[in-house]
Motif scaffolding. Structure first.
Motif, PDB file in Angstrom:
ATOM      1  N   SER A 192      44.177  -4.897 -24.102  1.00 51.57           N
ATOM      2  CA  SER A 192      43.037  -4.018 -24.333  1.00 51.57           C
ATOM      3  C   SER A 192      42.777  -3.853 -25.822  1.00 51.57           C
ATOM      4  O   SER A 192      41.619  -3.853 -26.268  1.00 51.57           O
ATOM      5  CB  SER A 192      43.266  -2.658 -23.672  1.00 51.57           C
ATOM      6  OG  SER A 192      44.509  -2.114 -24.072  1.00 51.57           O
ATOM      7  N   GLN A 229      35.879  -7.648 -30.027  1.00 48.40           N
ATOM      8  CA  GLN A 229      34.492  -7.179 -29.942  1.00 48.40           C
ATOM      9  C   GLN A 229      33.982  -6.662 -31.272  1.00 48.40           C
ATOM     10  O   GLN A 229      32.830  -6.890 -31.643  1.00 48.40           O
ATOM     11  CB  GLN A 229      34.390  -6.079 -28.888  1.00 48.40           C
ATOM     12  CG  GLN A 229      34.495  -6.584 -27.463  1.00 48.40           C
ATOM     13  CD  GLN A 229      34.260  -5.445 -26.501  1.00 48.40           C
ATOM     14  OE1 GLN A 229      33.122  -5.096 -26.215  1.00 48.40           O
ATOM     15  NE2 GLN A 229      35.339  -4.852 -26.038  1.00 48.40           N
ATOM     16  N   TYR A 247      29.218  -4.059 -21.675  1.00 44.02           N
ATOM     17  CA  TYR A 247      29.505  -5.284 -22.416  1.00 44.02           C
ATOM     18  C   TYR A 247      28.315  -5.615 -23.318  1.00 44.02           C
ATOM     19  O   TYR A 247      27.179  -5.679 -22.851  1.00 44.02           O
ATOM     20  CB  TYR A 247      29.786  -6.429 -21.452  1.00 44.02           C
ATOM     21  CG  TYR A 247      30.977  -6.190 -20.564  1.00 44.02           C
ATOM     22  CD1 TYR A 247      32.268  -6.180 -21.090  1.00 44.02           C
ATOM     23  CD2 TYR A 247      30.822  -5.936 -19.202  1.00 44.02           C
ATOM     24  CE1 TYR A 247      33.368  -5.944 -20.284  1.00 44.02           C
ATOM     25  CE2 TYR A 247      31.922  -5.702 -18.382  1.00 44.02           C
ATOM     26  CZ  TYR A 247      33.191  -5.705 -18.936  1.00 44.02           C
ATOM     27  OH  TYR A 247      34.277  -5.461 -18.137  1.00 44.02           O
ATOM     28  N   THR A 275      36.985  -2.200 -24.080  1.00 47.50           N
ATOM     29  CA  THR A 275      36.332  -3.403 -23.546  1.00 47.50           C
ATOM     30  C   THR A 275      34.811  -3.354 -23.589  1.00 47.50           C
ATOM     31  O   THR A 275      34.162  -4.396 -23.517  1.00 47.50           O
ATOM     32  CB  THR A 275      36.763  -3.657 -22.089  1.00 47.50           C
ATOM     33  OG1 THR A 275      36.408  -2.523 -21.289  1.00 47.50           O
ATOM     34  CG2 THR A 275      38.259  -3.887 -22.001  1.00 47.50           C
ATOM     35  N   LYS A 276      34.214  -2.169 -23.710  1.00 46.93           N
ATOM     36  CA  LYS A 276      32.756  -2.034 -23.657  1.00 46.93           C
ATOM     37  C   LYS A 276      32.278  -1.301 -24.903  1.00 46.93           C
ATOM     38  O   LYS A 276      31.915  -0.126 -24.855  1.00 46.93           O
ATOM     39  CB  LYS A 276      32.327  -1.332 -22.367  1.00 46.93           C
ATOM     40  CG  LYS A 276      32.708  -2.122 -21.110  1.00 46.93           C
ATOM     41  CD  LYS A 276      32.290  -1.426 -19.835  1.00 46.93           C
ATOM     42  CE  LYS A 276      32.660  -2.260 -18.608  1.00 46.93           C
ATOM     43  NZ  LYS A 276      32.282  -1.601 -17.343  1.00 46.93           N
ATOM     44  N   ASN A 332      41.250  -7.043 -27.115  1.00 47.62           N
ATOM     45  CA  ASN A 332      39.841  -7.117 -26.722  1.00 47.62           C
ATOM     46  C   ASN A 332      38.970  -6.293 -27.657  1.00 47.62           C
ATOM     47  O   ASN A 332      37.873  -6.698 -28.049  1.00 47.62           O
ATOM     48  CB  ASN A 332      39.661  -6.620 -25.287  1.00 47.62           C
ATOM     49  CG  ASN A 332      40.196  -7.583 -24.256  1.00 47.62           C
ATOM     50  OD1 ASN A 332      40.394  -8.758 -24.539  1.00 47.62           O
ATOM     51  ND2 ASN A 332      40.443  -7.090 -23.062  1.00 47.62           N
TER      52      ASN A 332
END
Length: 493
Positions: A277, A284, A225, A219-220, A280
């Protein structure tokens, strides 16, 4: 598998904590075969500093610098490394990897990891925000010895692998360059590409089959982020270009994976979707990195779940009295408990899966993860998945053997002396052996499309438990599974 003391060979027994863990993996998760792979995660540590332009203490979670590297000594203290530390690690770690090879593991996954020194004030920033060049030497404040990530972490791990496999070139070795190191991977892509080529060359010299690549947080991607950084600290256009080139050099990539099953259901069809996850992460990569995960896969890059598990807690660490509701448990697989007992006197049981309904939830949660792992046709299909073998995530009691002294090679484990679940272990062994997954759900995990709060007042008399014996916190949706498992007992909390 963590820390230097875990690798240390005991001359009296000619074994180590690491070797005992390998035996438990082999016995509890299925006899090694061409399908199975074992992961080693030696841990290293670092001291850190806030960036010069930091505005608040929270900035450390966006970016922080590495000041010096540390190792963990025999007393579990973080100390500055010396040549003796490195030599000891290389020799003893080689023995542990060799034990896995001798037991029949043909696929070895090496994934050294780092964490911030937890004794430093204002502890602790997450490694994902660590901003460092892996090739630059950092000088120890006391020893004055220079160490880089490459010289301290990667080279000794490679040297141990070389000693472990000997002349057996048929062993396949995967090498994760680090786990959840998004900031350094995105900012120093050119340097990591060079490191990747050197690791590939080292592995090519000892085995015929190998893969090297970075492991991310799902996620990061940028350490935090990506769009939360200020303009001055965002990953630049040039850095993104270097990052894309780095991924092209790599043979594989992957992410940690603690699926949010609450978001895995299509609201209209109620069909199971891929772990959110992983979706995501792919999003990204495309949005910020300008690279398609599908294109990387089409180019032959491997994709793995670097770690997976269900912790069972409301937040990070259980206090022994609270348990999450079903929504929290569905959303927060990462939250768990590190120790089976707390440090009170006498110790108090701290097991989120002592509740019958959480035990039932964990059975279906894992059944669904195994079903996804088996689906090689999915656009987000993974090549390998590795259980996080610590605390309440560790359903096999790998890192912490159960407290009643089970032998290290025992297939079974005591669910009242560890976080393990023998029935779940049998399901995992069947999957590892032949890809088998129970076809029918134990029950439907509640998703937002059809969730209704449990009716604790409505009890029924069935199975081995009388109505009065059924715990009040067993939701109706879990009753069929609970009542069909008399071995779970009727008297648990």
């Amino acid at each position: 598998m963590f820390g230097w003391p875990d690798w240390k060979l005991d001359p009296a027994s000619n074994s180590s904590k690491c070797i005992e863990q390998v035996k438990r993996v082999a016995s509890r998760l299925g006899a090694p075969s061409s399908r199975s792979s074992i992961k080693f995660a030696p841990y290293f540590f670092y001291t850190w500093a806030m960036p010069a332009n930091a505005q608040t203490n929270e900035d450390k979670h966006f970016r922080h610098s590495v000041v010096q590297w540390l190792v963990r000594d025999a007393s579990y203290a973080q100390v500055e490394p010396t040549a003796a530390h490195v030599a000891s690690f290389t020799a003893d770690f080689a023995q542990c990897v060799a034990a896995a090879v001798s037991l029949g593991f043909a696929n070895i996954y090496l994934n050294p990891m780092i964490d911030a020194d937890y004794k430093q004030p204002d502890c602790c920033p997450w490694r994902n925000a660590a901003e460092f060049d892996p090739t630059v030497n950092l000088i120890g404040s006391t020893t004055k010895l220079p160490w880089s990530y490459e010289s301290l972490v990667l080279r000794p791990t490679l040297a141990a692998a070389k000693a472990a496999v000997g002349s057996n070139r048929n062993i396949s070795i995967s090498f994760g360059l680090g786990a959840e190191l998004g900031r350094t991977f995105t900012v120093f892509g050119a340097q990591w590409a060079g490191v990747t080529k050197r690791v590939q060359a080292a592995l090519a010299a000892i085995v015929d089959s190998y893969a090297v690549g970075p492991q991310f947080d799902p996620t990061k991607l940028c350490g935090n982020y990506c769009d939360a950084y200020s303009p001055a600290t965002r990953v630049t256009t040039a850095q993104w270009a270097a990052f894309r080139a780095f991924l092209q050099v790599a043979d594989m990539l992957g992410t940690s994976n603690y699926p949010n099953v609450w978001e895995r259901y299509n609201a209209s069809t109620k069909a199971l979707d891929a772990p959110q996850s992983l979706r995501n992460f792919a999003s990204q990569l495309q949005q910020f990195g300008g690279v398609s995960l599908a294109s990387l896969r089409a180019a032959g890059k491997g994709f793995i779940s670097n770690e997976i598990g269900l912790g069972g807690c409301r937040d990070f660490g259980c206090d022994g009295t609270t348990t999450p509701d079903i929504i929290e448990l569905s959303k927060n697989a990462f939250n768990g408990q590190g120790s089976y007992e707390d440090y009170s006197s006498p110790p108090k049981l701290v097991d989120p899966f002592r509740y019958l309904w959480t035990k039932a939830f964990r059975m279906e949660w894992w059944r669904q993860q195994l079903a996804f792992m088996r689906d090689s046709s999915h656009e987000l299909a993974v090549d390998a998945v590795y259980l996080w073998p610590v605390g309440s995530w560790d359903v096999a009691a790998i890192y912490h053997p159960d407290s009643k002294g089970q032998s290290p090679d025992a297939v079974g484990c005591d669910p009242k002396a560890s976080f393990c679940d023998p029935e779940l272990l049998a399901m995992m062994r069947n999957f590892n052996r032949a890809g088998l997954v129970p076809a029918r759900p134990f029950f439907n995990l509640p998703g937002p499309a059809y969730y209704t709060p449990p009716n604790f007042r409505r009890r029924r008399q069935a199975g081995p438990c009388l109505p009065a014996q059924l715990p009040d916190n067993v939701p109706d949706w879990a009753l069929p599974l609970v009542l069909s498992r008399p071995q779970w007992g009727c008297d648990e909390l």
